[in-house]
Each structure stands twice: as C-alpha cells, then as structure tokens.
Design an enzyme around this catalytic site. Structure first.
Site, mmCIF file in Angstrom:
data_model
loop_
_atom_site.group_PDB
_atom_site.id
_atom_site.type_symbol
_atom_site.label_atom_id
_atom_site.label_comp_id
_atom_site.label_asym_id
_atom_site.label_seq_id
_atom_site.Cartn_x
_atom_site.Cartn_y
_atom_site.Cartn_z
ATOM 1 C CG HIS A 74 4.185 -7.720 5.177
ATOM 2 N ND1 HIS A 74 4.022 -7.684 3.813
ATOM 3 C CD2 HIS A 74 3.521 -6.645 5.659
ATOM 4 C CE1 HIS A 74 3.298 -6.627 3.477
ATOM 5 N NE2 HIS A 74 2.972 -5.984 4.592
ATOM 6 C CG ASP A 123 6.730 -0.816 9.362
ATOM 7 O OD1 ASP A 123 5.967 -1.619 8.808
ATOM 8 O OD2 ASP A 123 6.934 0.352 8.925
ATOM 9 C CG HIS A 133 1.768 -4.903 9.636
ATOM 10 N ND1 HIS A 133 2.460 -3.740 9.367
ATOM 11 C CD2 HIS A 133 1.244 -5.299 8.448
ATOM 12 C CE1 HIS A 133 2.351 -3.437 8.076
ATOM 13 N NE2 HIS A 133 1.615 -4.362 7.492
ATOM 14 C CG HIS A 151 8.263 -13.340 -3.516
ATOM 15 N ND1 HIS A 151 8.351 -12.008 -3.180
ATOM 16 C CD2 HIS A 151 7.199 -13.453 -4.355
ATOM 17 C CE1 HIS A 151 7.402 -11.344 -3.810
ATOM 18 N NE2 HIS A 151 6.685 -12.197 -4.524
HETATM 19 P P1 5GP Z 1 1.793 -3.125 4.005
HETATM 20 O O1 5GP Z 1 1.356 -1.694 3.759
HETATM 21 O O2 5GP Z 1 2.150 -3.815 2.693
HETATM 22 O O3 5GP Z 1 0.836 -3.943 4.842
HETATM 23 O O4 5GP Z 1 3.096 -3.056 4.879
HETATM 24 C C1 5GP Z 1 4.355 -2.736 4.364
HETATM 25 C C2 5GP Z 1 5.146 -2.161 5.500
HETATM 26 O O5 5GP Z 1 6.495 -2.145 5.119
HETATM 27 C C3 5GP Z 1 4.762 -0.723 5.856
HETATM 28 O O6 5GP Z 1 4.323 -0.674 7.219
HETATM 29 C C4 5GP Z 1 6.049 0.061 5.631
HETATM 30 O O7 5GP Z 1 6.266 1.067 6.594
HETATM 31 C C5 5GP Z 1 7.109 -1.024 5.693
HETATM 32 N N1 5GP Z 1 8.286 -0.729 4.914
HETATM 33 C C6 5GP Z 1 8.324 -0.214 3.647
HETATM 34 N N2 5GP Z 1 9.591 -0.104 3.227
HETATM 35 C C7 5GP Z 1 10.379 -0.565 4.230
HETATM 36 C C8 5GP Z 1 11.789 -0.711 4.377
HETATM 37 O O8 5GP Z 1 12.600 -0.404 3.491
HETATM 38 N N3 5GP Z 1 12.233 -1.216 5.565
HETATM 39 C C9 5GP Z 1 11.377 -1.579 6.566
HETATM 40 N N4 5GP Z 1 11.922 -2.053 7.702
HETATM 41 N N5 5GP Z 1 10.040 -1.462 6.454
HETATM 42 C C10 5GP Z 1 9.551 -0.967 5.297
HETATM 43 ZN ZN ZN Z 2 9.753 -11.085 -1.951
#
Ligand code: 5GP
Ligand code: ZN
Length: 117
Positions: free
Chosen positions: A103, A35, A105, A51
């Site tokens: 995704h 992340d 985590h 996707h």
């Molecule tokens: P969500 O908030 O949708 O559960 O998680 C999305 C995650 O993607 C966040 O933890 C954020 O830090 C991560 N993220 C957003 N943009 C990028 C990116 O360009 N590269 C990577 N490796 N992680 C990203």
């Molecule tokens: Zn996608």
C-alpha cells in the site's frame, strides 16, 4: 500464489467488501480509501487489488500494477487538491509496516517534516 487473495489479510477483505472502508477511487487493478487512523488532514491508502506483501514484491511480480498504484496516488492528490504531498511505502516492520499487503500512503494537507522520523 502471488496475487491471490489471502483469507487472513485485512486489505484483501476490504477489496472483497468484507470490511467497510471509505473508498475515494477505484480502478480495475487498484483501490484507494481513507486511512482509519489518519496522520495528516489527507491520508489515503492506495493498494493493488491483488495481494502482494509489500511494494518490492508488487514491483517484482506485477510492475504494470505498481505503475497503476503510482498513477492513482497522483489522481488522489489531484482530487484532494494537494499541491504538496508525500507518498510512503513502509517496507518491513522496522520501517513501520503493519499490514502485509502492499500500500502507498498519500499524506498531505499540512507541512511535512524532512527527513521523516
Ligand atoms: P503500514 O503501517 O502497514 O504502513 O500502514 C497500514 C495502515 O493501515 C495504517 O496507517 C493503519 O492506520 C491503516 N489501517 C489499519 N487497519 C485499517 C482498517 O481497518 N481500515 C483502514 N481504512 N485503514 C486501516
Ligand atoms: Zn492482501
């Protein structure tokens, strides 16, 4: 169509190699990468290459790939030597989902509060 790459999707771009990421594991169906804004010493995202907008859509459309994602979270935890860790699928904006490509985590390397905020 479910599973097709989306031009406007950040994680589809990472799968396609159009945006760089620190990849830690890859299979035919999944990608695991660090992340960009880690919330724990280990914070890895495991995604299906196809996707699907969230974990529920993934489980409904491609349960075999959902199982692959879950299996890869375990492989990441083992590689990162995590004996305790948390797997989180934020689902919906009210739960903190910001990227609309399913995704998991994988968070570990520090004590984790329960219940989460
Ligand atoms: P969500 O908030 O949708 O559960 O998680 C999305 C995650 O993607 C966040 O933890 C954020 O830090 C991560 N993220 C957003 N943009 C990028 C990116 O360009 N590269 C990577 N490796 N992680 C990203
Ligand atoms: Zn996608």
């Amino acid at each position: 169509m479910a599973g097709e790459p989306q031009d406007d999707c950040l994680f589809c771009k990472i799968v396609a190699g159009r945006i760089p990421a620190t990849v830690v594991r890859e299979t035919d169906t999944t990608l695991a990468f660090r992340d960009i804004n880690p919330q724990a010493p280990t914070h890895v995202l495991v995604i299906p290459k196809a996707h699907h907008k969230d974990a529920a859509a993934l489980a409904a459309a491609a349960p075999d790939v959902a199982a692959d994602v879950l299996r890869e979270t375990q492989a990441v935890a083992e590689e990162e030597k995590l004996d305790s860790y948390r797997i989180v699928f934020n689902t919906g904006s009210g739960a903190g989902q910001t990227v609309w490509h399913a995704h998991a985590h994988v968070l570990g390397g520090r004590g984790l509060q329960w219940p989460p905020g």
